[in-house]
Design a protein around this motif. Structure first.
Motif, PDB file in Angstrom:
ATOM      1  N   VAL A   6      98.335  64.730  58.861  1.00  0.00           N
ATOM      2  CA  VAL A   6      98.585  63.346  58.451  1.00  0.00           C
ATOM      3  C   VAL A   6      97.516  62.916  57.454  1.00  0.00           C
ATOM      4  O   VAL A   6      96.324  63.115  57.668  1.00  0.00           O
ATOM      5  CB  VAL A   6      98.603  62.413  59.677  1.00  0.00           C
ATOM      6  CG1 VAL A   6      98.666  60.943  59.252  1.00  0.00           C
ATOM      7  CG2 VAL A   6      99.795  62.762  60.568  1.00  0.00           C
ATOM      8  N   GLN A   7      97.963  62.314  56.347  1.00  0.00           N
ATOM      9  CA  GLN A   7      97.044  61.896  55.287  1.00  0.00           C
ATOM     10  C   GLN A   7      96.530  60.472  55.474  1.00  0.00           C
ATOM     11  O   GLN A   7      95.432  60.142  55.041  1.00  0.00           O
ATOM     12  CB  GLN A   7      97.732  62.029  53.929  1.00  0.00           C
ATOM     13  CG  GLN A   7      98.071  63.475  53.574  1.00  0.00           C
ATOM     14  CD  GLN A   7      98.978  63.560  52.369  1.00  0.00           C
ATOM     15  OE1 GLN A   7     100.071  63.002  52.356  1.00  0.00           O
ATOM     16  NE2 GLN A   7      98.525  64.251  51.336  1.00  0.00           N
ATOM     17  N   ALA A   8      97.351  59.631  56.098  1.00  0.00           N
ATOM     18  CA  ALA A   8      96.960  58.227  56.276  1.00  0.00           C
ATOM     19  C   ALA A   8      97.954  57.553  57.212  1.00  0.00           C
ATOM     20  O   ALA A   8      99.009  58.117  57.547  1.00  0.00           O
ATOM     21  CB  ALA A   8      96.934  57.495  54.934  1.00  0.00           C
ATOM     22  N   ARG A   9      97.587  56.358  57.619  1.00  0.00           N
ATOM     23  CA  ARG A   9      98.515  55.492  58.333  1.00  0.00           C
ATOM     24  C   ARG A   9      98.971  54.392  57.394  1.00  0.00           C
ATOM     25  O   ARG A   9      98.179  53.874  56.600  1.00  0.00           O
ATOM     26  CB  ARG A   9      97.854  54.886  59.570  1.00  0.00           C
ATOM     27  CG  ARG A   9      97.589  55.882  60.661  1.00  0.00           C
ATOM     28  CD  ARG A   9      97.103  55.223  61.929  1.00  0.00           C
ATOM     29  NE  ARG A   9      95.698  54.830  61.837  1.00  0.00           N
ATOM     30  CZ  ARG A   9      95.022  54.252  62.813  1.00  0.00           C
ATOM     31  NH1 ARG A   9      95.626  53.967  63.958  1.00  0.00           N
ATOM     32  NH2 ARG A   9      93.751  53.951  62.669  1.00  0.00           N
ATOM     33  N   GLY A  10     100.235  54.033  57.469  1.00  0.00           N
ATOM     34  CA  GLY A  10     100.771  52.979  56.619  1.00  0.00           C
ATOM     35  C   GLY A  10     101.391  51.877  57.449  1.00  0.00           C
ATOM     36  O   GLY A  10     102.168  52.146  58.374  1.00  0.00           O
ATOM     37  N   LYS A  11     101.067  50.647  57.144  1.00  0.00           N
ATOM     38  CA  LYS A  11     101.602  49.507  57.888  1.00  0.00           C
ATOM     39  C   LYS A  11     103.017  49.180  57.424  1.00  0.00           C
ATOM     40  O   LYS A  11     103.322  49.221  56.230  1.00  0.00           O
ATOM     41  CB  LYS A  11     100.695  48.290  57.721  1.00  0.00           C
ATOM     42  CG  LYS A  11     101.135  47.068  58.529  1.00  0.00           C
ATOM     43  CD  LYS A  11     100.137  45.934  58.449  1.00  0.00           C
ATOM     44  CE  LYS A  11      98.853  46.306  59.183  1.00  0.00           C
ATOM     45  NZ  LYS A  11      97.908  45.155  59.247  1.00  0.00           N
ATOM     46  N   GLU A  81     102.191  50.666  62.557  1.00  0.00           N
ATOM     47  CA  GLU A  81     101.700  51.657  61.609  1.00  0.00           C
ATOM     48  C   GLU A  81     102.392  52.991  61.854  1.00  0.00           C
ATOM     49  O   GLU A  81     102.612  53.386  63.003  1.00  0.00           O
ATOM     50  CB  GLU A  81     100.183  51.832  61.727  1.00  0.00           C
ATOM     51  CG  GLU A  81      99.398  50.636  61.216  1.00  0.00           C
ATOM     52  CD  GLU A  81      97.909  50.919  61.123  1.00  0.00           C
ATOM     53  OE1 GLU A  81      97.400  51.707  61.952  1.00  0.00           O
ATOM     54  OE2 GLU A  81      97.253  50.364  60.220  1.00  0.00           O
ATOM     55  N   VAL A  82     102.723  53.678  60.765  1.00  0.00           N
ATOM     56  CA  VAL A  82     103.348  54.996  60.855  1.00  0.00           C
ATOM     57  C   VAL A  82     102.415  56.031  60.232  1.00  0.00           C
ATOM     58  O   VAL A  82     101.610  55.718  59.346  1.00  0.00           O
ATOM     59  CB  VAL A  82     104.713  55.033  60.134  1.00  0.00           C
ATOM     60  CG1 VAL A  82     105.707  54.125  60.837  1.00  0.00           C
ATOM     61  CG2 VAL A  82     104.573  54.641  58.663  1.00  0.00           C
ATOM     62  N   ASN A  83     102.519  57.263  60.716  1.00  0.00           N
ATOM     63  CA  ASN A  83     101.773  58.374  60.131  1.00  0.00           C
ATOM     64  C   ASN A  83     102.463  58.812  58.847  1.00  0.00           C
ATOM     65  O   ASN A  83     103.691  58.962  58.813  1.00  0.00           O
ATOM     66  CB  ASN A  83     101.711  59.552  61.104  1.00  0.00           C
ATOM     67  CG  ASN A  83     100.884  59.244  62.333  1.00  0.00           C
ATOM     68  OD1 ASN A  83      99.968  58.434  62.283  1.00  0.00           O
ATOM     69  ND2 ASN A  83     101.213  59.898  63.439  1.00  0.00           N
ATOM     70  N   LEU A  84     101.665  59.052  57.807  1.00  0.00           N
ATOM     71  CA  LEU A  84     102.224  59.387  56.503  1.00  0.00           C
ATOM     72  C   LEU A  84     101.714  60.733  56.010  1.00  0.00           C
ATOM     73  O   LEU A  84     100.537  61.062  56.173  1.00  0.00           O
ATOM     74  CB  LEU A  84     101.843  58.315  55.476  1.00  0.00           C
ATOM     75  CG  LEU A  84     102.363  56.907  55.726  1.00  0.00           C
ATOM     76  CD1 LEU A  84     101.716  55.932  54.752  1.00  0.00           C
ATOM     77  CD2 LEU A  84     103.885  56.847  55.602  1.00  0.00           C
ATOM     78  N   GLU A  85     102.616  61.502  55.405  1.00  0.00           N
ATOM     79  CA  GLU A  85     102.231  62.713  54.692  1.00  0.00           C
ATOM     80  C   GLU A  85     103.207  62.941  53.550  1.00  0.00           C
ATOM     81  O   GLU A  85     104.427  62.957  53.770  1.00  0.00           O
ATOM     82  CB  GLU A  85     102.229  63.948  55.601  1.00  0.00           C
ATOM     83  CG  GLU A  85     101.743  65.197  54.867  1.00  0.00           C
ATOM     84  CD  GLU A  85     101.940  66.491  55.630  1.00  0.00           C
ATOM     85  OE1 GLU A  85     101.700  67.564  55.029  1.00  0.00           O
ATOM     86  OE2 GLU A  85     102.346  66.457  56.802  1.00  0.00           O
ATOM     87  N   ARG A  86     102.683  63.094  52.345  1.00  0.00           N
ATOM     88  CA  ARG A  86     103.533  63.457  51.224  1.00  0.00           C
ATOM     89  C   ARG A  86     103.908  64.930  51.323  1.00  0.00           C
ATOM     90  O   ARG A  86     103.220  65.718  51.960  1.00  0.00           O
ATOM     91  CB  ARG A  86     102.833  63.149  49.899  1.00  0.00           C
ATOM     92  CG  ARG A  86     102.738  61.649  49.631  1.00  0.00           C
ATOM     93  CD  ARG A  86     102.101  61.335  48.300  1.00  0.00           C
ATOM     94  NE  ARG A  86     102.830  61.933  47.173  1.00  0.00           N
ATOM     95  CZ  ARG A  86     102.554  61.677  45.901  1.00  0.00           C
ATOM     96  NH1 ARG A  86     101.580  60.817  45.599  1.00  0.00           N
ATOM     97  NH2 ARG A  86     103.239  62.252  44.926  1.00  0.00           N
ATOM     98  N   SER A  87     105.009  65.299  50.687  1.00  0.00           N
ATOM     99  CA  SER A  87     105.525  66.659  50.824  1.00  0.00           C
ATOM    100  C   SER A  87     104.551  67.684  50.256  1.00  0.00           C
ATOM    101  O   SER A  87     103.744  67.400  49.366  1.00  0.00           O
ATOM    102  CB  SER A  87     106.885  66.789  50.133  1.00  0.00           C
ATOM    103  OG  SER A  87     106.788  66.446  48.771  1.00  0.00           O
ATOM    104  N   LEU A  88     104.652  68.887  50.793  1.00  0.00           N
ATOM    105  CA  LEU A  88     103.769  69.985  50.426  1.00  0.00           C
ATOM    106  C   LEU A  88     103.993  70.390  48.971  1.00  0.00           C
ATOM    107  O   LEU A  88     105.131  70.515  48.517  1.00  0.00           O
ATOM    108  CB  LEU A  88     104.040  71.177  51.347  1.00  0.00           C
ATOM    109  CG  LEU A  88     103.218  72.449  51.155  1.00  0.00           C
ATOM    110  CD1 LEU A  88     101.741  72.184  51.436  1.00  0.00           C
ATOM    111  CD2 LEU A  88     103.748  73.534  52.096  1.00  0.00           C
TER     112      LEU A  88
END
Length: 204
Positions: A6-11, A81-88
Motif C-alpha cells: 500500500v502506497q497511501a491511505r486516501g479519504k 479511508e481506503v488503502n491505495l496502490e497504483r498499478s504495477l
C-alpha cells in the motif's frame, strides 16, 4: 496488477449513489496524482478500479453493483479511508506478492489483540475459501500483501508490524467489520489442481 504494498491511505471525499453504481471521489496525495490519467488502474482497498476523472486533489472511480455487493466498498461512508496502490509498472520492485485487484470474498474481523509488543488480527473466512489459507502463506487483505500467522478451522490470524499499521487502514478496523480478501493465485491454482487430480483418480 499490483504488488500488495500500500502506497497511501486516501479519504473518501464524496459518494454519488446512482442505481447500480456508486461514484467515489478519493483524495490522493500529489505523489499518487503525478502522471495519473483517466483510464489508469488504482487499487482501492484491494479492488482494481478505473480512474474516470482526475481532479487537482482527487480521483473519481465508478464502482458497479456487483463490486459493491462483493467488497466492502459498498459500505464506505464519507470520511472513511481506503488503502491505495497504483498499478504495477515495468521495472518496479515487487516487495509483496502479485495481486490482481479482483476480490474473492470478505472476511469478518473477530478480535484485535493489541499490546506494546504485538498487534494481531483474527479473521473469520467463509469455509469454502479456507482451503487456500496456509500458515506462512500469502493473502491479500484490503490490498495489503500479508503473511498468515496462524490457521484454525475457519479462522486465521495476521501479525501486523508498526509500519503496516502506519501506512494502511487495518488499524482502524474493529471486531465485526469486514475486509476484502484476495487469495494468492498460485496457492489457489495448486489446491484446485490437486483436488481435480484426486477426483479424477477416484472416479477412474
Amino acid at each position: 496488477m499490483f504488488t500488495g504494498i500500500v502506497q497511501a491511505r486516501g479519504k473518501v471525499l464524496a459518494i454519488e449513489k446512482k442505481p447500480g453504481l456508486h461514484t467515489l471521489q478519493i483524495a490522493l496525495s500529489p505523489e499518487l496524482l503525478e502522471g495519473l490519467q483517466t483510464g489508469a488502474s488504482v487499487a482501492n482497498n484491494g479492488v482494481c478500479l478505473t480512474v474516470t476523472q482526475v481532479g487537482h486533489d482527487r480521483a473519481f472511480f465508478d464502482v458497479m453493483e456487483e463490486t459493491l455487493k462483493l467488497t466492502n466498498l459498498g459500505s464506505l461512508q464519507v470520511g472513511d479511508e481506503v488503502n491505495l496502490e497504483r498499478s504495477l509498472t515495468f521495472g518496479k520492485e515487487v516487495g509483496g506478492h502479485i495481486l490482481s485487484g479482483h476480490i474473492h470474498t470478505q472476511a469478518k474481523l473477530i478480535n484485535v489483540d493489541s499490546a506494546e509488543s504485538h498487534y494481531d488480527l483474527l479473521f473469520e473466512l467463509p469455509e469454502t475459501w479456507m482451503k487456500y489459507v496456509f500458515y506462512k502463506g500469502f493473502i491479500g487483505i484490503n490490498g495489503c500483501s500479508l503473511t498468515v500467522g496462524e490457521v484454525m478451522a475457519n479462522r486465521f490470524k495476521i501479525h501486523l508490524i508498526p509500519e503496516t499499521l502506519r501506512l494502511t487502514n487495518l488499524g482502524d478496523y474493529q471486531p465485526g467489520m469486514h475486509v476484502n480478501i484476495e487469495i494468492d493465485s498460485q496457492t489457489q491454482t495448486i489446491v484446485d489442481t490437486v483436488e481435480r487430480v484426486l477426483a479424477q483418480r477416484l472416479t477412474s
